[in-house]
Design an enzyme around this catalytic site. Structure first.
Site, PDB file in Angstrom:
ATOM      1  N   HIS A   1       0.862  -1.199   0.000  1.00 34.96           N
ATOM      2  CA  HIS A   1       0.000   0.000   0.000  1.00 34.96           C
ATOM      3  C   HIS A   1       0.892   1.241   0.000  1.00 34.96           C
ATOM      4  CE1 HIS A   1      -4.349  -1.274   1.091  1.00 34.96           C
ATOM      5  NE2 HIS A   1      -3.777  -2.189   0.352  1.00 34.96           N
TER       6      HIS A   1
ATOM      7  N   ASP B   1     -10.211  -6.485   1.094  1.00 33.02           N
ATOM      8  CA  ASP B   1      -9.208  -6.137   2.108  1.00 33.02           C
ATOM      9  C   ASP B   1      -9.504  -6.760   3.475  1.00 33.02           C
ATOM     10  OD1 ASP B   1      -7.453  -4.612   0.604  1.00 33.02           O
ATOM     11  OD2 ASP B   1      -8.436  -2.716   1.059  1.00 33.02           O
TER      12      ASP B   1
ATOM     13  N   GLU C   1      -8.969   0.312  -5.013  1.00 35.64           N
ATOM     14  CA  GLU C   1      -7.594   0.731  -4.726  1.00 35.64           C
ATOM     15  C   GLU C   1      -6.655   0.060  -5.737  1.00 35.64           C
ATOM     16  OE1 GLU C   1      -6.418   0.572  -0.599  1.00 35.64           O
ATOM     17  OE2 GLU C   1      -4.712   1.874  -1.002  1.00 35.64           O
TER      18      GLU C   1
ATOM     19  N   HIS D   1      -5.824 -10.332   0.012  1.00 37.62           N
ATOM     20  CA  HIS D   1      -4.420 -10.362   0.450  1.00 37.62           C
ATOM     21  C   HIS D   1      -4.227 -11.559   1.382  1.00 37.62           C
ATOM     22  CE1 HIS D   1      -3.672  -6.409  -1.176  1.00 37.62           C
ATOM     23  NE2 HIS D   1      -4.644  -5.888  -0.465  1.00 37.62           N
TER      24      HIS D   1
ATOM     25  N   TYR E   1      -1.704  -6.433   9.898  1.00 34.04           N
ATOM     26  CA  TYR E   1      -2.464  -5.929   8.752  1.00 34.04           C
ATOM     27  C   TYR E   1      -3.645  -5.080   9.244  1.00 34.04           C
ATOM     28  CZ  TYR E   1      -5.403  -6.191   4.553  1.00 34.04           C
ATOM     29  OH  TYR E   1      -6.197  -5.898   3.477  1.00 34.04           O
TER      30      TYR E   1
ATOM     31  N   HIS F   1     -12.004  -0.973   3.039  1.00 33.05           N
ATOM     32  CA  HIS F   1     -11.143  -0.006   3.669  1.00 33.05           C
ATOM     33  C   HIS F   1     -11.332   1.402   3.073  1.00 33.05           C
ATOM     34  CE1 HIS F   1      -6.799   1.062   2.257  1.00 33.05           C
ATOM     35  NE2 HIS F   1      -6.830   1.550   3.472  1.00 33.05           N
TER      36      HIS F   1
ATOM     37  N   HIS G   1     -13.247  -3.619  -4.963  1.00 36.83           N
ATOM     38  CA  HIS G   1     -12.508  -2.483  -4.386  1.00 36.83           C
ATOM     39  C   HIS G   1     -11.648  -1.859  -5.471  1.00 36.83           C
ATOM     40  CE1 HIS G   1     -10.406   0.051  -1.665  1.00 36.83           C
ATOM     41  NE2 HIS G   1      -9.460  -0.769  -1.263  1.00 36.83           N
TER      42      HIS G   1
ATOM     43  N   ASP H   1      -4.010  -1.535  -5.859  1.00 35.17           N
ATOM     44  CA  ASP H   1      -3.452  -2.883  -5.709  1.00 35.17           C
ATOM     45  C   ASP H   1      -4.429  -3.951  -6.188  1.00 35.17           C
ATOM     46  OD1 ASP H   1      -4.812  -1.919  -3.426  1.00 35.17           O
ATOM     47  OD2 ASP H   1      -3.968  -3.471  -2.144  1.00 35.17           O
TER      48      ASP H   1
HETATM   49 FE1  FEO Z   1      -7.637  -1.025   0.110  1.00 36.19          FE
HETATM   50 FE2  FEO Z   1      -5.653  -3.812  -0.756  1.00 36.19          FE
HETATM   51  O1  FEO Z   1      -6.573  -2.178  -0.964  1.00 36.19           O
END
Ligand code: FEO
Length: 403
Positions: free
Chosen positions: A25, A166, A83, A227, A194, A147, A81, A85
């Site tokens: 991140h 996430d 983001e 993840h 995490y 998140h 999501h 990643d």
């Molecule tokens: Fe909020 Fe793994 O991204």
């Protein structure tokens, strides 16, 4: 490396192991073993992709998909999501499968348009909306601020899998997929770190959403985050931990001292404060902000009762590594902590008020005003440091007694 496993008939986990992604991140989270990014491909009468991958892996990711579906197209992409990643490879995938219909929350659509500028069609889904794709039913659970505002879970009804993005993630990073393939205490440590660095500021949302999700009584064979590992044998354990972390219910009888030192004077004070706290039967963790990784420091702070922050004076302020830790404390919002600032200075003592005001900004309750010492702490100063440690221990023990 991308490892693929058929986790149920026609359901493939694509686990991208970014072993050089030591900064997860962005710069937020230092991890010795890199990061993993999980996406999931569901193949039946139709083909559905849940989440994508970080842009740097998109070429390899598409190759892996092609190994599974050959020359068939992806029919649907579910964006849990936005983001980068998870979405960074979206445009690359969409360019190969331009007819794939995309599903996401309204917040995700806004973000996708602002991040990638391409005006693709996004079909918006609402909380608990159910759709049929191919031969399976999907239910969407919007999880704003776990998140980012756009996040959602996708529940695959027939297969009893919750794709949680996430949430319930970790940086446990190897090619192995399932919780039972790892040592549980290590897994929970990873999940805790995490949580502290990614999820903790959203704890009130987590607590509420968990209640809502548990009330649905979903049958769960897997929780499959984006993840780390897939939860299979320890689903109850990780849900229970999330409930505790979200409600500050896993707090230990522990004080964290985090300090930085230029000429060892602040370290001497830290040692003596720690000794006094230890003499009062509390666990004490001493972490050096320049030497320990910041994500570990935040993980230790999450389940402590008090944070004691010390710095040498650095010209007209604190040291950069302590400033970094304090900004993280403000950003990550650990719940219900006591705190004190301490340190040493040479010819001008200007930094401790700054530390204290940063702690207050993070809603840390100040036990007493800052303690500082000029140049080398003498025996008297060290006695005072010991008294400070005792005061901290007394306050923490008072809280414990009053619970
Ligand atoms: Fe909020 Fe793994 O991204």
């Amino acid at each position: 490396m991308i490892q693929t496993k058929e986790i149920k008939k026609g359901i493939y986990a694509l686990k991208t192991v970014g072993y050089l992604d030591l900064d997860f991140h962005g710069c937020i989270f230092r991890n010795d073993y890199g990061a993993s990014y999980n996406a999931y491909l569901i193949v039946d009468e139709k083909i559905t992709l849940i989440d994508v991958v970080d842009k740097q892996f998109s070429e390899a990711f598409i190759l892996e998909i092609k190994k599974i579906i050959k020359d068939k197209p992806i029919d649907y992409i579910i964006i849990n999501h936005v983001e980068p990643d998870h979405s960074g490879g979206f445009e690359a995938v969409k360019s190969i499968y331009p007819d794939a219909q995309c599903f996401c929350s309204s917040e995700a659509k806004k973000a996708m348009l602002q991040m990638f500028f391409n005006k693709h069609q996004y079909q918006l889904v609402s909380n608990l909306e159910s759709i049929n794709l191919g031969s399976r039913n999907y239910v969407f659970v919007l999880t704003p601020f776990i998140h980012w505002p756009d996040n959602m879970f996708t529940y695959l009804v027939e297969d009893k899998i919750l794709f949680s993005n996430d949430a319930f993630g970790s940086l446990t990073n190897s090619n192995l997929f399932y919780d039972y393939q790892y040592d549980l205490s290590q897994l929970l440590n990873d999940a805790k770190e995490y949580y502290a660095n990614i999820v903790m500021p959203c704890s009130s949302f987590v607590a509420n959403k968990l209640e809502e999700v548990l009330a649905l009584n979903l049958e769960l064979d897997y929780i499959a985050p984006s993840h780390g590992i897939i939860w299979k044998n320890e689903i109850g354990t990780i849900i229970n931990q999330y409930q505790k972390w979200a409600n500050n219910g896993d707090v230990k009888n522990k004080v964290v001292i985090v300090y930085d030192t230029i000429w060892d004077n602040t370290q001497k004070i830290a040692d003596v404060i720690a000794q006094a706290i230890g003499d009062n039967d509390l666990e004490v963790r001493i972490l050096n902000a320049s030497k320990h990784r910041k994500s570990l420091i935040m993980s230790e702070i999450m389940d402590a009762r008090a944070i004691v922050v010390g710095s040498s004076n650095f010209n007209n302020t604190m040291t950069p590594s302590i400033a970094d830790v304090l900004e993280r404390i403000i950003a990550l919002k650990p719940i219900d902590k006591l705190g004190v600032a301490f340190g040493s200075f040479g010819w001008v003592d200007v930094h401790l008020n700054r530390i204290e005001s940063r702690l207050q900004e993070a809603n840390v309750k100040i036990i007493t005003h800052s303690f500082y010492e000029n140049y080398t702490p003498d025996a008297k100063a060290l006695d005072l440091a010991y008294e400070l440690g005792q005061l901290i221990a007394n306050k923490v023990n008072e809280v414990i007694t009053n619970e």
